[in-house]
Scaffold this motif. Structure first.
Motif, PDB file in Angstrom:
ATOM      1  N   LEU A   1      12.361 130.281 -39.619  1.00 26.01           N
ATOM      2  CA  LEU A   1      11.275 129.804 -40.478  1.00 26.01           C
ATOM      3  C   LEU A   1      10.100 130.780 -40.573  1.00 26.01           C
ATOM      4  O   LEU A   1       8.946 130.381 -40.700  1.00 26.01           O
ATOM      5  N   VAL A   2      10.407 132.047 -40.435  1.00 25.82           N
ATOM      6  CA  VAL A   2       9.392 133.046 -40.735  1.00 25.82           C
ATOM      7  C   VAL A   2       9.439 133.196 -42.247  1.00 25.82           C
ATOM      8  O   VAL A   2      10.464 133.600 -42.801  1.00 25.82           O
ATOM      9  N   ARG A   3       8.372 132.811 -42.907  1.00 29.43           N
ATOM     10  CA  ARG A   3       8.418 132.743 -44.373  1.00 29.43           C
ATOM     11  C   ARG A   3       7.398 133.690 -44.991  1.00 29.43           C
ATOM     12  O   ARG A   3       6.218 133.647 -44.673  1.00 29.43           O
ATOM     13  N   ASP A   4       7.899 134.538 -45.872  1.00 30.23           N
ATOM     14  CA  ASP A   4       7.047 135.396 -46.676  1.00 30.23           C
ATOM     15  C   ASP A   4       7.171 134.840 -48.093  1.00 30.23           C
ATOM     16  O   ASP A   4       8.281 134.787 -48.643  1.00 30.23           O
ATOM     17  N   LEU A   5       6.073 134.408 -48.665  1.00 29.74           N
ATOM     18  CA  LEU A   5       6.153 133.684 -49.942  1.00 29.74           C
ATOM     19  C   LEU A   5       6.659 134.563 -51.088  1.00 29.74           C
ATOM     20  O   LEU A   5       7.001 134.061 -52.150  1.00 29.74           O
ATOM     21  N   ARG A   6       6.715 135.878 -50.866  1.00 29.72           N
ATOM     22  CA  ARG A   6       7.196 136.768 -51.917  1.00 29.72           C
ATOM     23  C   ARG A   6       8.723 136.810 -52.001  1.00 29.72           C
ATOM     24  O   ARG A   6       9.283 137.305 -52.960  1.00 29.72           O
ATOM     25  N   THR A   7       9.400 136.294 -50.974  1.00 27.84           N
ATOM     26  CA  THR A   7      10.859 136.468 -50.925  1.00 27.84           C
ATOM     27  C   THR A   7      11.578 135.381 -51.727  1.00 27.84           C
ATOM     28  O   THR A   7      11.056 134.280 -51.882  1.00 27.84           O
ATOM     29  N   PRO A   8      12.793 135.702 -52.214  1.00 25.28           N
ATOM     30  CA  PRO A   8      13.556 134.676 -52.931  1.00 25.28           C
ATOM     31  C   PRO A   8      13.939 133.545 -51.983  1.00 25.28           C
ATOM     32  O   PRO A   8      14.357 133.810 -50.847  1.00 25.28           O
TER      33      PRO A   8
ATOM     34  N   ASP B   1       1.732 121.803 -43.023  1.00 26.33           N
ATOM     35  CA  ASP B   1       1.884 121.235 -44.378  1.00 26.33           C
ATOM     36  C   ASP B   1       0.702 121.513 -45.293  1.00 26.33           C
ATOM     37  O   ASP B   1       0.875 122.012 -46.414  1.00 26.33           O
ATOM     38  N   ILE B   2      -0.491 121.185 -44.830  1.00 26.89           N
ATOM     39  CA  ILE B   2      -1.649 121.302 -45.734  1.00 26.89           C
ATOM     40  C   ILE B   2      -2.069 122.769 -45.903  1.00 26.89           C
ATOM     41  O   ILE B   2      -2.301 123.209 -47.035  1.00 26.89           O
ATOM     42  N   PRO B   3      -2.124 123.557 -44.805  1.00 27.53           N
ATOM     43  CA  PRO B   3      -2.425 124.979 -45.008  1.00 27.53           C
ATOM     44  C   PRO B   3      -1.429 125.652 -45.959  1.00 27.53           C
ATOM     45  O   PRO B   3      -1.792 126.475 -46.777  1.00 27.53           O
ATOM     46  N   ARG B   4      -0.168 125.258 -45.866  1.00 31.20           N
ATOM     47  CA  ARG B   4       0.812 125.869 -46.751  1.00 31.20           C
ATOM     48  C   ARG B   4       0.580 125.430 -48.212  1.00 31.20           C
ATOM     49  O   ARG B   4       0.811 126.196 -49.148  1.00 31.20           O
ATOM     50  N   ALA B   5       0.112 124.195 -48.395  1.00 30.66           N
ATOM     51  CA  ALA B   5      -0.130 123.709 -49.765  1.00 30.66           C
ATOM     52  C   ALA B   5      -1.195 124.564 -50.447  1.00 30.66           C
ATOM     53  O   ALA B   5      -1.008 125.020 -51.578  1.00 30.66           O
ATOM     54  N   HIS B   6      -2.325 124.822 -49.751  1.00 27.85           N
ATOM     55  CA  HIS B   6      -3.343 125.633 -50.448  1.00 27.85           C
ATOM     56  C   HIS B   6      -2.923 127.106 -50.507  1.00 27.85           C
ATOM     57  O   HIS B   6      -3.260 127.811 -51.461  1.00 27.85           O
ATOM     58  N   ALA B   7      -2.121 127.527 -49.523  1.00 29.07           N
ATOM     59  CA  ALA B   7      -1.609 128.910 -49.594  1.00 29.07           C
ATOM     60  C   ALA B   7      -0.684 129.077 -50.809  1.00 29.07           C
ATOM     61  O   ALA B   7      -0.715 130.103 -51.487  1.00 29.07           O
TER      62      ALA B   7
ATOM     63  N   GLY C   1      10.108 131.076 -55.131  1.00 30.21           N
ATOM     64  CA  GLY C   1       9.387 132.103 -54.371  1.00 30.21           C
ATOM     65  C   GLY C   1       9.097 133.335 -55.208  1.00 30.21           C
ATOM     66  O   GLY C   1       9.892 133.718 -56.069  1.00 30.21           O
ATOM     67  N   GLY C   2       7.936 133.945 -54.930  1.00 32.48           N
ATOM     68  CA  GLY C   2       7.568 135.226 -55.524  1.00 32.48           C
ATOM     69  C   GLY C   2       7.813 135.314 -57.021  1.00 32.48           C
ATOM     70  O   GLY C   2       7.584 134.367 -57.774  1.00 32.48           O
ATOM     71  N   TRP C   3       8.306 136.483 -57.447  1.00 33.95           N
ATOM     72  CA  TRP C   3       8.563 136.689 -58.872  1.00 33.95           C
ATOM     73  C   TRP C   3       9.634 135.742 -59.401  1.00 33.95           C
ATOM     74  O   TRP C   3       9.648 135.419 -60.584  1.00 33.95           O
ATOM     75  N   GLU C   4      10.553 135.311 -58.504  1.00 36.19           N
ATOM     76  CA  GLU C   4      11.628 134.417 -58.960  1.00 36.19           C
ATOM     77  C   GLU C   4      11.046 133.163 -59.596  1.00 36.19           C
ATOM     78  O   GLU C   4      11.515 132.709 -60.638  1.00 36.19           O
ATOM     79  N   ALA C   5      10.030 132.617 -58.970  1.00 38.00           N
ATOM     80  CA  ALA C   5       9.433 131.385 -59.496  1.00 38.00           C
ATOM     81  C   ALA C   5       8.723 131.657 -60.817  1.00 38.00           C
ATOM     82  O   ALA C   5       8.801 130.867 -61.757  1.00 38.00           O
ATOM     83  N   LEU C   6       8.038 132.795 -60.902  1.00 37.14           N
ATOM     84  CA  LEU C   6       7.330 133.110 -62.149  1.00 37.14           C
ATOM     85  C   LEU C   6       8.342 133.400 -63.265  1.00 37.14           C
ATOM     86  O   LEU C   6       8.096 133.063 -64.427  1.00 37.14           O
ATOM     87  N   ARG C   7       9.476 133.982 -62.893  1.00 37.96           N
ATOM     88  CA  ARG C   7      10.530 134.185 -63.901  1.00 37.96           C
ATOM     89  C   ARG C   7      11.068 132.841 -64.372  1.00 37.96           C
ATOM     90  O   ARG C   7      11.299 132.632 -65.549  1.00 37.96           O
ATOM     91  N   PHE C   8      11.276 131.937 -63.419  1.00 34.13           N
ATOM     92  CA  PHE C   8      11.832 130.632 -63.802  1.00 34.13           C
ATOM     93  C   PHE C   8      10.906 129.910 -64.782  1.00 34.13           C
ATOM     94  O   PHE C   8      11.351 129.309 -65.756  1.00 34.13           O
ATOM     95  N   PHE C   9       9.614 129.973 -64.511  1.00 34.79           N
ATOM     96  CA  PHE C   9       8.674 129.197 -65.333  1.00 34.79           C
ATOM     97  C   PHE C   9       8.199 129.951 -66.581  1.00 34.79           C
ATOM     98  O   PHE C   9       7.233 129.537 -67.220  1.00 34.79           O
ATOM     99  N   THR C  10       8.877 131.051 -66.932  1.00 31.55           N
ATOM    100  CA  THR C  10       8.553 131.746 -68.180  1.00 31.55           C
ATOM    101  C   THR C  10       9.848 132.047 -68.932  1.00 31.55           C
ATOM    102  O   THR C  10      10.918 132.140 -68.329  1.00 31.55           O
TER     103      THR C  10
ATOM    104  N   ILE D   1      -0.840 127.556 -53.647  1.00 26.40           N
ATOM    105  CA  ILE D   1      -1.631 127.603 -54.888  1.00 26.40           C
ATOM    106  C   ILE D   1      -2.307 128.964 -55.020  1.00 26.40           C
ATOM    107  O   ILE D   1      -2.264 129.601 -56.078  1.00 26.40           O
ATOM    108  N   ARG D   2      -2.895 129.438 -53.925  1.00 23.61           N
ATOM    109  CA  ARG D   2      -3.548 130.761 -53.970  1.00 23.61           C
ATOM    110  C   ARG D   2      -2.530 131.860 -54.259  1.00 23.61           C
ATOM    111  O   ARG D   2      -2.780 132.771 -55.030  1.00 23.61           O
ATOM    112  N   PHE D   3      -1.388 131.741 -53.595  1.00 24.37           N
ATOM    113  CA  PHE D   3      -0.365 132.785 -53.743  1.00 24.37           C
ATOM    114  C   PHE D   3       0.056 132.929 -55.207  1.00 24.37           C
ATOM    115  O   PHE D   3       0.087 134.039 -55.753  1.00 24.37           O
TER     116      PHE D   3
END
Ligand code: NDP
Length: 484
Positions: A446-453, A105-111, A466-475, A113-115
């Motif tokens: 549960l193999v997760r690559d944060l870049r995938t949809p 949980d916590i490692p994924r939280a800071h990952a 996830g990935g560009w999808e999230a950045l598209r959503f928030f713009t 944000i960095r991602f």
């Protein structure tokens, strides 16, 4: 940074109580006792948060990607440096094993944000050239003030999964964690202060979903809602937000199939199936709760799966040898138990578990502990096999042919994730194409690559994270056409 008995909202850069001064009890599933209190926020607090976010938006949205990148990375570092404090709070609030809070949980939280801080640095918009005539280019601009609402099962993990892309894209955020698991969001607010996040860029409003959450959804100045939670809540959010033309991302429930063919690598499959069934007490939207096993290995699977499940240690979330901690709340354990009773009425046989654990350790008395449960003998289309239970309960069902497995897999209203176990790569691809789900895992879970949809189809949601999808959503995309 410290845990407090009285959690505060984070509005306009300050830690403040709810305007009403009212608090709600925060109960730990560890022992069923009230261990802190959260602000019972309402529309007034949301209004203040929106005003603070609107004040912060012009500067945050135009300060440059690099500045946002630096601040968000500092925030990620602070979370990482305070792993123990965050992990302890997460386990106390949710009942999950501390080993999981610390390693997932916590490692994924800071990952997260960095991602997204990094992703926004690499994000580029398209251009479309019309020969000898014009050039179009697309601007991707922040939306403004956006709302992020997250559930209790992976509290900081999912909270940051939404907040990080929203902030990295230059938006200001009004966020609400689940009222059941508020503590790590409170710690996050303290970390934001330390990281130098400008006042009003992130506002965290605690309280009830139907009060504080709904006020976020209804607020006219909040232009997008990113929500993760139950399907019925998602439906009621859509009903309010859609006619207001808000952008909506809905990550909802699941009832995921785990299809096991006779030609699979049995050892790998059984190891991962134990995880996909009972990790976080089955309280992960991606857990595989419907297990379909091809008949030639059904009996072997059943014997081994039951044996290994009976070995799982249920109990003290703070013990390093615990596999399953407490379920999140009294209400939730009652819901899960009611499904076990339903399964019996529907003709199911409980092969193991099915009962609340009688804890002997005094300090756990009053906590919500349930033995992991395997049920067989149910018809594929009964309620137990169609509705989301979201607990440590799975059903096992034999099948003969690939067509039959596919039909079972696609027979529910949900379509979040699925898992296929086979050594036949052609069969795996064929099924992956036909399964109605947003995510298909082949020979893994549960193999997760944060870049995938990331997201579901049917009643499991609308949109992708996830990935560009999230950045598209928030713009917002704006096309500029220049004739030459
Ligand atoms: P809920 O839908 O009950 O709640 C989710 C969040 O929404 C909470 O913060 C809740 O606040 C808030 N909320 C509740 N009612 C409203 C409302 N009317 N308006 C606005 N906000 C509201 O889900 P749970 O917390 O019970 O989480 C479990 C569900 O989440 C499961 O169905 C699971 O499958 C799903 N989930 C989906 C994931 C995915 O990615 N698809 C990932 C993880 C979970 P409060 O808690 O204070 O009531």
């Amino acid at each position: 940074m410290k845990i407090s008995k009285y959690i505060k909202n984070y509005i306009g850069g300050a830690l403040v109580p709810a305007d009403s001064g009212e608090y709600l009890d925060n109960i730990s599933p560890f022992n069923g006792e009230v261990y802190s209190h959260i602000p019972d926020s309402d529309i007034t607090d949301v209004q203040k948060a929106v005003e603070a976010a609107e004040r912060a938006f012009p500067e945050w949205s135009s300060c440059g990607i690099e500045k946002r990148f630096r601040i968000l990375n500092r925030l990620a570092d602070i979370i990482e440096q305070n792993l123990d404090t965050f992990a302890h709070a997460e386990s106390m609030d949710s009942g999950k094993p501390i080993t999981m809070s610390k390693s997932v949980d916590i490692p994924r939280a800071h990952a997260n944000i960095r991602f997204f801080a990094t992703a926004s640095m690499h994000y580029a918009a398209e251009s479309h050239h019309m020969e000898k005539s014009a050039i179009n280019y697309t601007m991707r601009q922040p939306i403004g003030v956006v709302g992020c609402i997250s559930p209790w099962n992976l509290p900081l993990y999912l909270f940051t999964w939404k907040i990080a892309p929203a902030l990295a894209s230059g938006n200001c955020v009004i966020a609400k964690p689940s009222e059941i698991t508020p503590m790590t969001a409170f710690l996050l607010a303290q970390a934001c202060e330390e990281a130098g996040l400008p006042a009003g860029v992130l506002n965290i409003v605690h309280g009830l979903g139907t009060k504080a959450g709904q006020a976020i959804v209804e607020h006219i100045k909040i232009k997008a809602i990113s929500f993760t939670g139950g399907t019925s809540t998602g439906r009621s959010i859509a009903r309010i937000a859609a006619p207001m033309f808000k952008k909506l991302s809905l990550e909802l429930g699941g009832k995921n199939p785990n299809i096991i063919f006779a030609d699979c690598d049995f050892d790998k499959m059984i190891f991962d199936t134990l995880r996909s069934s009972f990790s976080n007490n089955g309280q992960i939207c991606l857990c595989g709760s419907r297990i379909y096993v091809q008949r030639p290995i059904y009996e072997k699977f059943k014997e081994e799966f039951v044996k290994r499940t009976q070995f799982l240690k249920v109990g003290d979330p703070f013990s390093p040898i615990t596999d399953l901690g407490a379920l999140v709340s009294q209400q939730h354990i009652e819901k899960v138990m009611s499904y076990i009773e339903l399964a019996k009425v529907e003709g199911g046989t409980v092969l193991c578990g099915g009962n609340i654990v009688e804890v002997t350790d005094e300090k756990l008395k009053g906590g919500y502990y349930l033995r992991p449960t395997i049920i067989e003998g149910l018809p594929p289309y009964c309620r137990t096999n169609m509705e989301e239970i979201f607990g440590p309960v799975v059903t096992i069902t034999p099948f003969d042919t690939e067509e039959e497995a596919l039909q079972y897999a696609n027979s529910v209203d949900y379509g979040l994730s699925s898992t296929i176990w086979t050594q036949d790569i052609t069969k795996a691809h064929r099924l992956a194409e036909q399964i109605q789900a947003g995510i298909v895992w082949v020979n893994c879970w549960l193999v997760r690559d944060l870049r995938t949809p990331f997201g579901g189809v049917k009643h499991s949601g609308v949109g992708r994270e996830g990935g560009w999808e999230a950045l598209r959503f928030f713009t917002e995309a704006k096309n500029v056409c220049v004739k030459y």
